[in-house]
Design an enzyme around this catalytic site. Structure first.
Site, PDB file in Angstrom:
ATOM      1  CG  ASP A 189      -2.250   0.645   1.005  1.00 33.63           C
ATOM      2  OD1 ASP A 189      -2.254   1.879   0.874  1.00 33.63           O
ATOM      3  OD2 ASP A 189      -3.286  -0.049   0.971  1.00 33.63           O
ATOM      4  CG  HIS A 226      -5.176   3.925   1.099  1.00 37.60           C
ATOM      5  ND1 HIS A 226      -4.885   2.598   0.865  1.00 37.60           N
ATOM      6  CD2 HIS A 226      -6.404   4.136   0.555  1.00 37.60           C
ATOM      7  CE1 HIS A 226      -5.885   2.032   0.211  1.00 37.60           C
ATOM      8  NE2 HIS A 226      -6.823   2.944   0.006  1.00 37.60           N
ATOM      9  CB  SER A 524      -9.237   0.983  -0.357  1.00 33.10           C
ATOM     10  OG  SER A 524      -8.640   1.186  -1.606  1.00 33.10           O
TER      11      SER A 524
END
Length: 800
Positions: A189, A226, A524
């Protein structure tokens, strides 16, 4: 604009041959005939429509004929790093002899055999001609997109906000002793804040790798969040708990502030496998509905090596064919997003007596309490145009309602900008006729109206009537639903059902860099729920192969019901359904694969038969007798499936089940058909989603367009084409300030036989009669013909 002939020529020969030496005979004067033998020099296959006549530096991924270590192992062969290094060295040496400026970057050998290299695009033909090269792939761009993100202030945070893990049964699994202990999950990621108090327990001394900065510190970059959020959903254990709170984490930073590319994603996959990960999560993607070849190969071999690969399906829904890679992977588990059960409210808005707004409905809201708080009085409302940050400048929105027009960018961004300006709510009116979609999780309570009602509100402001009141009331409860943004399948070329499963992905609260928490939404956020679930399954069944984990999750998923129809969502919307951990942990039967696509039946008339099979595994300690039933929606007359009526499987054993699918196309209308294979042992029933197509599938012929500046007077214009195009044309139109399409300007280019997955050409920035097109926003309309189907779609582009 004339067609770039050399580009078209090279795009064609790249799939066949580079050249031949011709054979001629001389016998006109009766003399002895001489013969020159023809010699064909084969090229490696070149995927993607790379501008092979351009001098522009281009990054590609090179696959070698020499098999990777894992591929060779799976085929019963022996392969070594040293042998592969030698083979790569031969190819790289030959490349540097024939191409002056070829910069090799990453080298791969474990789950993918090859390297990444940057060179001029017009030198790729030389690369493809080097012995030992199997294929050349574009270095595709990836992003870690979310639909919305809202950091939660410490004073507003409560552990109960992390309610998605208990919803899928995590708390019951923990009570049964399954917490992910001893299982390692790799998060590929944007990096991860491993110092977060809820995550610090999950990391050992070795924490992973940063492929953006090329060091051993995968700490998330400044302004990024994220990967930390994803990691918390997997394994947080503090103020909140992830699905597998005792799992070990490894972080691999492959995405920087502007995203990342295939070369780093493949490197991350490869290192995660070598580092001993049991599960890997890839909450990243791009918009191309096509197997992303290099990444797909790496994921497939990672699964074969025993690492469960889980990936997000994408956020481009709700239309079919919107899944993007790596969600298009054949073997990895692709995950769609659901919204947890919620309450529905009715809404009325009032300004001047006698003025009615019948279209007013709730679009989205951060909490029930904030939505209902709008009932408490009258508010001043202020028009802020499209709701961009600049539209709020110089305007007092504190404690007021922002009136916003639809257009230009996402609803969630408009609501977030309103909140940042101090507004307590928003009204977004449409910019065209019709109703707007619901958008769960807006930053402020948001009401939607039609264009007509929006114009009434503007007229009220013009008349000096700037006070508005709300009457919002509870209507009904809605069970778990699919999120509109969740990308849908099928996958082009393979015609596979995607996603495989679904999981919560709306308003998911998890860890945020520092010591904070945030609510995010997107597929996600769904993917790490499944990665965590896989960790619990592997803790209970450490001997399981990856296909068993995937089958357990798919076989025990529950059908998600569309409240609009009262029936289950389509297979290509929800996959096998929403995962349920306890059922997956306790299943006594596995059916793999967990879904089937029978592909295309394209005979003009008559019967076409396709053979399929699946494996049944009896996990119990008693013999089971299985029965089968296959049914397609509407029981169409032209589809006939033959298989065993029943099957006995001994305890702990597996057995293959074969069946034939016969389609009589003369009795069928062209189109998409879905059904299910029901497998039952009398106690447990497993539904295996199935689809097929009669005739050529109705996939979109074009999914996007772009206009990129290379240098002054040199632009690259192109389109994304999932299935290529027989005829392709680019038309330019004026973009009006109100968001509508204006007059026609010029046709920038016309082409034939454009290959997949995208096409581009050089443009000098001029239109009719050599006039320089002014910089700014324009509409690029793309006309495509493919398999008798035509499409004409318009996209907003910017000339710089």
């Amino acid at each position: 604009m004339k067609t770039n002939f050399s580009k078209v020529l090279f795009s064609f020969i790249a799939f066949v041959l580079i050249f031949s030496t011709f054979s001629f005979g001389a016998s006109a004067n009766g003399g002895k005939q001489s013969q020159i033998q023809m010699t064909e020099l084969p090229l490696a296959e070149i995927f993607g429509d790379i501008e092979l006549s351009s001098k522009r530096p281009t990054s590609v991924i090179v696959e070698l004929k020499a098999e990777s270590i894992v591929e060779a192992k799976q085929k019963g062969k022996k392969q070594t790093k040293a042998a592969l290094k030698t083979e790569r060295g031969k190819v790289i040496n030959e490349l540097k002899k024939s191409v002056k400026n070829a910069d090799v970057n990453r080298e791969y050998d474990y789950v993918f055999s090859g390297f990444s290299v940057e060179l001029a695009a017009n030198e790729i033909i030389k690369l493809a001609a080097i012995p030992g090269v199997k294929a050349v792939y574009p270095n595709v761009h990836y992003t870690a997109d979310v639909i919305s993100a809202e950091e939660i202030p410490q004073e507003a945070f409560s552990p109960e906000m992390m309610n998605s893990a208990p919803f899928i049964g995590s708390d019951e699994a923990w009570e049964a002793g399954f917490t992910g202990e001893g299982v390692t999950v790799a998060v590929i990621d944007t990096g991860v804040d491993y110092t977060h108090p809820d995550l610090v327990h999950a990391f050992d001394d070795y924490k992973g790798y940063d492929f953006v900065d090329d060091d051993t510190d995968p700490q998330e970059g400044a302004g990024q969040y994220h990967g930390t959020h994803v990691s918390g959903t997997v394994a947080a254990n503090g103020a909140i708990k992830g699905v597998a709170p005792n799992a070990t984490l490894l972080g691999y930073r492959v995405l920087g502030a502007n995203g990342g590319t295939t070369e780093d994603v493949v490197a991350g996959i490869e290192l995660a496998v070598q580092d001993g990960a049991d599960v890997m999560n890839l909450s990243l993607g791009n918009s191309l509905n096509n197997p992303d070849w290099a990444t797909s190969i790496a994921l497939d071999w990672a699964m074969a090596e025993g690492v469960v690969a889980v990936t997000s399906n994408g956020n481009a829904g709700p239309n079919n064919w919107t899944v993007g890679s790596p969600g298009t992977s054949r073997d990895a588990i692709s995950v769609g997003a659901t919204r947890l059960p919620y309450k529905v409210y009715t809404s009325e808005i009032s300004t001047t007596e006698g003025v009615e707004y019948p279209s007013a409905k709730v679009m989205g809201f951060p909490s029930d309490e904030q939505l209902l708080s709008l009932n408490e009085g009258e508010y001043e409302f202020v028009y802020v145009g499209l709701g961009a940050e600049s539209d709020f400048e110089g305007k007092d929105l504190n404690g007021k309602i922002a009136l916003i027009s639809r257009g230009d960018f996402a609803f969630v961004d408009k609501a977030q900008n309103a909140k940042d300006a101090g507004a307590v709510g928003a009204i977004i009116f449409n910019n065209v006729a019709g109703e707007q979609p619901d958008v769960p999780g807006m930053a402020v309570p948001t009401i939607k109206t039609t264009l007509a009602d929006g114009q009434k509100l503007l007229a009220e402001l013009e008349a000096g009537n700037d006070e508005i009141s709300f009457n919002i009331a509870f209507n009904k409860d809605v069970d778990e639903t699919m999120a509109d943004f969740s990308s849908r399948g099928p996958v082009t070329h393979t015609w596979m059902i995607k996603p495989d499963v679904s999981a919560p992905g709306v308003n998911i609260v998890s860890t945020f860099p520092g010591e904070g928490y945030a609510a995010l939404q997107g597929t996600s956020m769904s993917s790490p729920h499944v990665a965590g679930a896989a960790a619990l399954l592997l803790q209970k069944n450490p001997e399981w192969e990856t296909e068993n984990v995937k089958a357990a999750l798919m076989n025990t998923a529950v059908d998600v019901i569309d409240p609009a129809t009262g029936e289950g969502y389509a297979h290509n919307t929800q996959g096998a359904g929403s995962i349920r951990l306890v059922e997956a942990l306790n299943t006594t039967t596995l059916v793999a694969p967990g879904s089937h696509s029978f592909g295309k039946f394209v005979k003009d008339s008559g019967k076409q038969v396709e053979k399929q099979s699946f494996e049944i595994k009896n996990l119990s300690n008693e013999r089971k007798n299985y029965s089968f039933d296959v049914e397609f929606a509407g029981t169409p007359e032209g589809i006939k499936v033959t298989t065993s009526k029943n099957l006995k499987v001994q305890p702990g054993k597996s057995q293959q089940v074969n069946f034939n699918v016969q389609v009589d196309t003369s009795k069928m209308e062209p189109g998409y058909y879905e059904g299910s294979i029901t497998v039952s042992d009398g106690k447990q029933t497993i539904e295996v989603p199935s689809i097929l197509f009669v005739g050529e599938p109705d996939y979109p012929r074009v999914t996007g367009a772009f206009m990129d500046k290379e240098s002054e007077g040199n632009y690259f214009v192109g389109a994304y084409l999932p299935g290529g195009a027989e005829v392709l044309e680019y038309d330019l139109y004026v973009f009006n300030p109100n968001g509508s399409i204006g007059g026609f300007v010029d046709t920038l280019g016309s082409f034939e036989n454009a290959p997949v997955p995208y096409h581009e050409f050089e443009w000098d920035g001029t239109v009719q009669n050599g006039i320089d097109l002014p910089n700014g926003d324009w509409v690029l309309a793309v006309y495509v013909e493919k398999e008798g189907v035509t499409e004409y779609k318009a996209y907003l582009v910017t000339k710089e």
